[in-house]
Scaffold this motif. Sequence first.
Motif, short mmCIF file in Angstrom:
data_model
loop_
_atom_site.label_atom_id
_atom_site.label_comp_id
_atom_site.label_asym_id
_atom_site.label_seq_id
_atom_site.Cartn_x
_atom_site.Cartn_y
_atom_site.Cartn_z
N LEU A 1 0.84 -1.19 0.00
CA LEU A 1 0.00 0.00 0.00
C LEU A 1 0.87 1.25 0.00
N PRO A 2 0.35 2.37 -0.49
CA PRO A 2 1.08 3.62 -0.31
C PRO A 2 1.26 3.89 1.18
N PRO A 3 2.25 4.70 1.55
CA PRO A 3 2.41 5.06 2.96
C PRO A 3 1.10 5.60 3.53
N MET A 4 0.90 5.37 4.82
CA MET A 4 -0.38 5.73 5.44
C MET A 4 -0.71 7.21 5.27
N ASN A 5 0.32 8.06 5.30
CA ASN A 5 0.05 9.50 5.18
C ASN A 5 -0.32 9.91 3.76
N GLN A 6 -0.25 8.97 2.81
CA GLN A 6 -0.70 9.24 1.45
C GLN A 6 -2.05 8.59 1.15
N CYS A 7 -2.61 7.91 2.14
CA CYS A 7 -3.93 7.30 2.00
C CYS A 7 -4.98 8.18 2.68
N LEU A 8 -6.23 7.92 2.39
CA LEU A 8 -7.31 8.81 2.81
C LEU A 8 -8.32 8.07 3.67
N GLY A 9 -8.82 8.76 4.71
CA GLY A 9 -9.83 8.19 5.59
C GLY A 9 -11.16 8.90 5.46
N PRO A 10 -12.18 8.42 6.19
CA PRO A 10 -13.51 9.05 6.12
C PRO A 10 -13.49 10.52 6.48
N GLN A 11 -12.55 10.93 7.34
CA GLN A 11 -12.49 12.32 7.76
C GLN A 11 -11.94 13.24 6.67
N ASP A 12 -11.43 12.66 5.59
CA ASP A 12 -10.83 13.47 4.53
C ASP A 12 -11.82 13.91 3.46
N GLY A 13 -13.10 13.54 3.61
CA GLY A 13 -14.09 13.95 2.63
C GLY A 13 -15.48 13.79 3.20
N MET B 1 -9.56 3.04 12.55
CA MET B 1 -8.50 3.76 11.87
C MET B 1 -8.46 3.15 10.47
N LEU B 2 -9.01 3.86 9.51
CA LEU B 2 -9.16 3.34 8.15
C LEU B 2 -8.54 4.35 7.19
N LYS B 3 -7.53 3.92 6.46
CA LYS B 3 -6.87 4.77 5.47
C LYS B 3 -6.87 4.02 4.14
N LEU B 4 -7.66 4.52 3.20
CA LEU B 4 -7.90 3.83 1.94
C LEU B 4 -6.86 4.21 0.89
N ASP B 5 -6.46 3.22 0.12
CA ASP B 5 -5.57 3.42 -1.02
C ASP B 5 -6.28 4.35 -2.02
N PRO B 6 -5.68 5.50 -2.37
CA PRO B 6 -6.34 6.40 -3.32
C PRO B 6 -6.71 5.74 -4.64
N SER C 1 -10.69 -9.56 16.48
CA SER C 1 -10.82 -8.33 15.69
C SER C 1 -10.55 -8.57 14.21
N LEU C 2 -9.89 -9.66 13.85
CA LEU C 2 -9.74 -10.02 12.44
C LEU C 2 -11.09 -10.31 11.81
N LEU C 3 -12.04 -10.82 12.62
CA LEU C 3 -13.39 -11.08 12.11
C LEU C 3 -14.08 -9.78 11.73
N LEU C 4 -13.72 -8.70 12.39
CA LEU C 4 -14.23 -7.38 12.04
C LEU C 4 -13.51 -6.83 10.81
N ALA C 5 -12.18 -7.02 10.76
CA ALA C 5 -11.37 -6.39 9.72
C ALA C 5 -11.79 -6.80 8.32
N VAL C 6 -12.21 -8.05 8.14
CA VAL C 6 -12.55 -8.52 6.79
C VAL C 6 -13.83 -7.89 6.26
N ASP C 7 -14.60 -7.23 7.14
CA ASP C 7 -15.90 -6.68 6.71
C ASP C 7 -16.03 -5.20 7.05
N ALA C 8 -14.92 -4.49 7.18
CA ALA C 8 -14.97 -3.12 7.67
C ALA C 8 -14.70 -2.07 6.59
N LEU C 9 -14.22 -2.48 5.42
CA LEU C 9 -13.95 -1.53 4.35
C LEU C 9 -15.23 -1.20 3.59
#
Length: 286
Positions: free
Chosen positions: A143-155, A170-175, A207-215
């Motif tokens: 993935l791009p570095p975290m500071n180059q990815c975007l979260g819900p708070q960015d839009g 803490m969700l940072k999506l690949d642009p 918490s992995l059970l959450l991670a697979v369905d959180a995006l």
Amino acid sequence: MPEAATAPAARATIGDSEFDRDTAVTLREPGVYDIDLSAGWTIINAVNGGYLLAVLGRALADALPHPDPFTISAHYLTASQPGPAVIRTDVVRTGRSLSTGQASLFQYDDEGREVERIRVLASYGDLDALPDDVRTSAEPLVLPPMNQCLGPQDGPAPVPGSSAITDRLMLKLDPATLGWALGSPSGKGEMRAWFGLADGRDADPLSLLLAVDALPPTAFELGIAGWVPTVELTVHVRSRPAPGPLRVSITTRNLAGGFLEEDAEVWDSADRLVAQSRQLARVRLG
């Protein structure tokens, strides 16, 4: 005198975090557990399916002699709502290295009738007892570095209704997978992100059970907006995750008849594939 520095907020720990409190179940009698499903894990006014799977996973961890989910399959029968629920578990088989159980979560309708929301079948073991031998052709997710990815708070929130769950993550999506948020979905059916819990709690098998369905749903990148309810979700937990953020990749190759699959991989900070999943989801076309 110089102004005193503000102390950094303490990171939550496994066993003492919002996720742990909101998935905690109370034993009522052998095999029966009570829980108040938190409104903090809702999306578009329904309780997130990964959070619900973690709730059932916690009840089964208490009911079975082994601590960790190895494989867990859930059928989502009706949409769960925040509020009281009861979980009934049944031990199907116990063995030396694996035990198998099933569980169902129930709530009550407006007339007081019990309604089954989810039914799961799972096998549990001890991840710490597994051998270290790994032979894989799977390549760690880049993935791009975290500071180059975007979260819900960015839009602005792109989906109407509740998005309370995003405050807990803490969700940072690949642009490269965010075309849908800009009105230009790629059509590729891909979603990739850095993932963690907002309070800093490290990941564990539950918490992995959450991670697979959180995006966000891959359907967004296919140009389809709105709720994408899960019909069935199977998760394989492969290893106890190392501390640090996770990387999650979800792909869809086939949308047909109003249903699509989502295949997820979860990688930890040590470049280990710690969880895999497949789910079948319904999309609202037209």
